[in-house]
Write a protein that holds these residues in place. Structure first.
Motif, PDB file in Angstrom:
ATOM      1  N   UNK A  24       3.241   3.314  -3.542  1.00 35.71           N
ATOM      2  CA  UNK A  24       2.196   4.351  -3.548  1.00 35.71           C
ATOM      3  C   UNK A  24       2.023   4.933  -2.153  1.00 35.71           C
ATOM      4  N   UNK A  25       2.053   4.050  -1.131  1.00 40.89           N
ATOM      5  CA  UNK A  25       1.850   4.531   0.236  1.00 40.89           C
ATOM      6  C   UNK A  25       2.991   5.432   0.683  1.00 40.89           C
ATOM      7  N   UNK A  26       4.224   5.121   0.241  1.00 42.31           N
ATOM      8  CA  UNK A  26       5.367   5.954   0.610  1.00 42.31           C
ATOM      9  C   UNK A  26       5.194   7.365   0.043  1.00 42.31           C
ATOM     10  N   UNK A  27       4.827   7.420  -1.246  1.00 47.99           N
ATOM     11  CA  UNK A  27       4.592   8.725  -1.886  1.00 47.99           C
ATOM     12  C   UNK A  27       3.371   9.396  -1.254  1.00 47.99           C
ATOM     13  N   UNK A  56       2.877  12.949   0.845  1.00 51.99           N
ATOM     14  CA  UNK A  56       1.906  13.958   0.410  1.00 51.99           C
ATOM     15  C   UNK A  56       0.938  14.292   1.542  1.00 51.99           C
ATOM     16  N   UNK A  57       0.513  13.263   2.301  1.00 51.20           N
ATOM     17  CA  UNK A  57      -0.398  13.494   3.420  1.00 51.20           C
ATOM     18  C   UNK A  57       0.261  14.370   4.480  1.00 51.20           C
ATOM     19  N   UNK A  58       1.530  14.088   4.793  1.00 48.61           N
ATOM     20  CA  UNK A  58       2.227  14.895   5.792  1.00 48.61           C
ATOM     21  C   UNK A  58       2.369  16.341   5.322  1.00 48.61           C
ATOM     22  N   UNK A  59       2.636  16.507   4.024  1.00 47.37           N
ATOM     23  CA  UNK A  59       2.762  17.869   3.490  1.00 47.37           C
ATOM     24  C   UNK A  59       1.438  18.608   3.561  1.00 47.37           C
ATOM     25  N   UNK A  75      -7.404  19.220   4.360  1.00 46.48           N
ATOM     26  CA  UNK A  75      -6.886  17.858   4.171  1.00 46.48           C
ATOM     27  C   UNK A  75      -8.020  16.872   3.953  1.00 46.48           C
ATOM     28  N   UNK A  76      -9.041  16.948   4.800  1.00 46.87           N
ATOM     29  CA  UNK A  76     -10.169  16.017   4.677  1.00 46.87           C
ATOM     30  C   UNK A  76     -10.916  16.248   3.373  1.00 46.87           C
ATOM     31  N   UNK A  77     -11.157  17.507   3.018  1.00 49.03           N
ATOM     32  CA  UNK A  77     -11.893  17.800   1.780  1.00 49.03           C
ATOM     33  C   UNK A  77     -11.141  17.294   0.557  1.00 49.03           C
ATOM     34  N   UNK A  78      -9.828  17.511   0.523  1.00 55.73           N
ATOM     35  CA  UNK A  78      -9.047  17.065  -0.635  1.00 55.73           C
ATOM     36  C   UNK A  78      -8.982  15.549  -0.717  1.00 55.73           C
ATOM     37  N   UNK A  79      -8.789  14.899   0.430  1.00 59.41           N
ATOM     38  CA  UNK A  79      -8.654  13.439   0.404  1.00 59.41           C
ATOM     39  C   UNK A  79      -9.977  12.751   0.104  1.00 59.41           C
TER      40      UNK A  79
END
Length: 849
Positions: free
Chosen positions: A373-376, A380-383, A722-726
């Motif tokens: 999960x962390x790899x995926x 996604x976080x980098x994107x 990024x912060x809002x989505x996460x």
């Protein structure tokens, strides 16, 4: 080992017998650990990452801030991290405690170069490059992938221009062609030789979204990019990193460097001003670890990454509470089994070890899933964090540190939340457990189980409130009236200087650019400027109004052509904008924004007044520019910058009064950085049309960056998005886990109270009353969680309000929405077991008893 293998075999069989329980726990762990590992991957890659150099722990940087890019004047706090060429050489000579000191350009990201390999039919490309001292690669202890690296002889005045190519550029642009080494190139139209290729994996002295593809000696800076500040002792442009000798005390070295800097500054023109002389005694430097390189990106992302770590930790806590509840239920359901084993002679320690083996096995499997999960998630976080960036020197693959982090997290989770249920189950007295066997009680779930559900509800509320606040903050920021019009507007970044133009030659070039683009069908307006609204750039100076006291205030400034204001959608509120008559040799004029007029003139009209620059580095020039117009307060740089005073100058007019110290030929502000094009409608393939148009003017005039105006503005909200989505994602994940936990405990309560419910229904209790009784129990736990979560959420806002836009406290909509979502989820989680309880057959329930 034999016993351990038996325990593992038995644990596997037990987990296979209960697939629902096993899958639920594994998914919960995978999401909880995976979310934390993904965030930690990003933290490790950005905040904890060392440069790929030899022995990075002995590197020390002189300075502790991310000042950029070319500064002049003094610092009121006295803390310096950016230095002039003379200061670098002074430190290098007088600090023998360093084995070597290297200098590197601070602002290369704002000055791309144009590179073309010599030969027929080669194409010029706009790329990033950085200027460094000749010992740069030696300080880092690097060896070339091909050819050789820069040496001191390359970094001498008058030396032939040489360059080192990055390994990525060698592979991507020239497919590793060995003939590149030693080849002739043209860099900003100046002949140069590529002498070597940097080692694989080396991306420069800092993490950057667009790392340099070429490294050039800093003494060629003025020749290649026309940088008069390189030889200006009052202009600071370089970062400095060195390798200290073993046993050197940093405190003493820092004090010595600070003293040397004061002595270096004292005779400078900057410090002839009385205010500067008062600031001189505060001059100092702070030595910081240099193994991670220049920390510009780290400083920018640090607060947001730490916030994400805390949010991910809360999600993990909710997940662990859920797992603990599931393990408690499972432990209680196995009381009879454990009692029989105990009655047959099994020791308590043996039972505890068996149950711990199961929980650790579960957590280990969950940890492995969590790594996936962390790899995926990290990709996604980098994107999300760096969209459209393909050369980022950040690897989303879990590093050994991340794998170790996930392993420890899994082990702690298994032991911590497997121990309590194991001990509770093992303490069961065999006689009592066997006597009750299937007999149930009316007590339902234990206090610990209900407490865990309350904890989950409280944490879920906090995360939901945070998600609501960050979503509101992003919405407010994106919908600020920026006094701009992005409809059918395009931003084309260019670099005329890199194409070989002198600043005295740009006026006809700009006219040619305007005429060429106006000839394209559908183009309405063409404006050129040094930089444009809502891009990460800002130029500023002190301002002195003619005939009035110096207010010791500054303003940002932009230089532009006549159609610029129309092209970005900025309206003239008073007076006029620029005209074709405001040329290089015409009287200097300026347009100011409304905030400038307010700060410097109050309620008076600024039209007709003159102003110039004030500051320690120059004699105040208070009569350089006549104010001819006032425009609306268009948003530049960031919506977070309030009360932003700005003035605008004609692009081809000098920024100040040319004199011996500031000749016209050295005025870098006459180079346009961007073209803003307004069209009547969207034009398909417009980037290629623009590139072809520029190439027809000059083959070296390349596109540095092409975007729609809307895309440029959206890029300024990447971190906020990024912060809002996460936070929304983590909030929903915590809500789901809390709902599962509540459902599990409520279902368990219904099973244990089956005989009681059967008796109630046999005595005439209505189904609705039974449903109400079960839902009341579920909602009570939720309400207690709300009672705890509401004040916690209100208290926690103080720690994140600096990252919110115009939100300083928990507002009613955010809190109401979060409470409503949590209550709805709790009702759904409670209604399913409640309906099951209401459908119990009284006769069947009494037969069980």
């Amino acid at each position: 080992m034999r016993v351990l293998l038996q325990d593992l075999d038995y644990a596997f069989r037990q987990l296979r017998k209960t697939p629902g329980f096993t899958i639920t726990v594994l998914l919960t762990l995978a999401l909880g650990i995976g979310a934390n590992s993904a965030i930690f991957t990003l933290v490790n890659a950005i905040l904890l990452h060392n440069l790929p150099v030899v022995d990075p722990h002995t590197l020390v940087r002189i300075g502790d801030t991310d000042d950029c890019c070319v500064n002049s004047g003094w610092n009121d706090k006295g803390d310096y991290a950016l230095f002039s060429t003379d200061t670098y050489y002074m430190f290098k000579k007088n600090l023998p405690e360093f084995e070597e000191l290297a200098a590197m350009e601070s602002g290369y990201a704002w000055r791309p170069i144009t590179v073309r390999r010599a030969g027929p039919q080669t194409v010029a490309k706009s790329v990033m490059a950085t200027f460094v001292s000749g010992n740069y690669f030696r300080v880092f202890g690097l060896s070339p992938a091909a050819g050789r690296l820069l040496v001191d002889a390359d970094d001498q005045k008058g030396a032939p221009i040489t360059a080192v190519m990055s390994y990525d550029a060698w592979q991507q642009d020239y497919v590793g062609d060995p003939s590149v080494v030693g080849s002739a190139f043209y860099i900003n139209t100046k002949p140069a030789i590529v002498i070597g290729v940097a080692p694989k994996g080396f991306y420069g002295d800092r993490i950057d979204t667009n790392p340099p593809k070429y490294f050039l000696p800093m003494n060629s800076m003025d020749t290649v990019i026309g940088a008069p500040y390189f030889n200006d002792p009052d202009a600071q442009w370089a970062y400095i990193i060195g390798r200290i000798k073993p046993g050197t005390p940093l405190a003493a070295l820092q004090a010595k460097a600070s003293t040397l800097l004061k002595q270096q500054f004292a005779p400078l023109k900057t410090f002839t001003d009385q205010r500067a002389q008062k600031a001189l005694p505060r001059t100092h430097v702070v030595l910081t670890p240099g193994g991670g390189g220049i920390q510009n990106m780290q400083d920018g992302y640090k607060d947001h990454l730490k916030l994400l770590q805390w949010i991910a930790a809360l999600v993990l806590l909710v997940a662990c509470a859920n797992i603990a509840n599931l393990l408690l239920v499972r432990g209680m359901s196995r009381r009879a089994e454990l009692s029989i084993r105990s009655a047959l002679g099994a020791r308590r320690s043996r039972i505890v070890r068996q149950l711990l083996t199961e929980s650790v096995l579960l957590s280990g499997l969950g940890g492995l899933l969590g790594l996936a999960v962390s790899y995926i998630g990290a990709h996604a976080l980098l994107a999300l964090a760096f969209p459209n960036q393909h050369n980022m020197p950040i690897n989303a693959a879990p590093s050994p540190l991340v794998i170790g982090f996930a392993f420890v997290l899994s082990l702690v989770t298994g032991v911590l939340f497997g121990l309590a249920p194991a001990v509770m189950a093992a303490r069961t007295q065999p006689a009592e457990a066997l006597r009750s066997n299937a007999r149930t009680t009316a007590h339902g779930a234990s206090l610990l189980q209900r407490s865990l559900v309350v904890l989950q509800a409280a944490l879920s509320l906090v995360l939901l409130v945070a998600a609501g606040l960050f979503a509101q903050s992003l919405n407010k920021a994106e919908n600020v009236d920026m006094k701009l019009d992005t409809t059918n507007r395009y931003i084309v970044h260019i670099n005329p200087q890199a194409a070989g133009y002198k600043n005295t030659e740009v006026e006809p070039l700009y006219q040619t650019i305007e005429d060429s683009f106006h000839a394209i069908r559908g183009v309405l307006k063409v404006g050129l400027a040094t930089y444009t609204p809502m891009e990460q750039n800002n130029w500023g100076s002190g301002v002195k109004i003619q005939g009035e006291p110096d207010l010791n205030k500054g303003a940002s400034w932009v230089k532009a052509t006549p159609e610029y204001f129309d092209s970005v959608g900025t309206r003239v509120a008073m007076g006029r904008g620029f005209t074709l008559q405001d040329r290089m040799n015409a009287p200097p004029v300026a347009v100011v924004n409304q905030e400038f007029a307010k700060q410097f003139f109050g309620k008076r009209s600024p039209i007709g007044h003159y102003f110039g620059f004030s500051g320690p580095a120059k004699t105040p020039q208070d009569g350089a520019h006549e104010i001819v117009g006032v425009v609306e307060d268009t948003t530049y740089t960031s919506v977070y910058w309030k009360d932003h005073a700005m003035y605008f100058l004609p692009l081809t007019q000098p920024a100040g009064i040319p004199d011996a110290d500031n000749p016209l030929e050295k005025d870098q502000s006459m180079y346009a950085g961007a073209i803003v094009i307004q069209t009547a409608r969207p034009i398909a393939g417009f980037e290629k049309i623009v590139g072809d148009t520029l190439a027809s003017i000059n083959p070296n005039l390349t596109i540095v960056k092409f975007q729609t105006f809307q895309q440029q503005i959206q890029d300024r909200f990447i971190e906020e998005r990024l912060i809002a989505r996460l936070t929304s994602l983590f909030g929903l994940l915590a809500l789901l886990l809390a709902a599962i936990g509540l459902y599990g405990v409520t279902s368990y309560t219904v099973v244990r109270r089956t005989p009681e419910i059967g008796i109630r229904m046999a005595l005439g209790a209505a189904r609705s009353r039974v449903i109400g009784m079960v839902i009341r129990g579920a909602m009570l736990q939720t309400l207690v969680g709300l009672a705890i979560g509401i004040p916690v959420a209100i208290f926690c806002v103080r720690y994140v309000k600096s990252q919110l836009f115009e939100i300083t406290h928990v507002n009613v909509p955010a809190m109401t929405t979060a409470i409503g979502v949590l209550v709805l989820a709790a009702a759904i989680a409670g209604i399913i077991p409640a309906r099951r309880a209401a459908s119990i057959d009284p006769v069947q329930a009494l037969r069980v008893e």
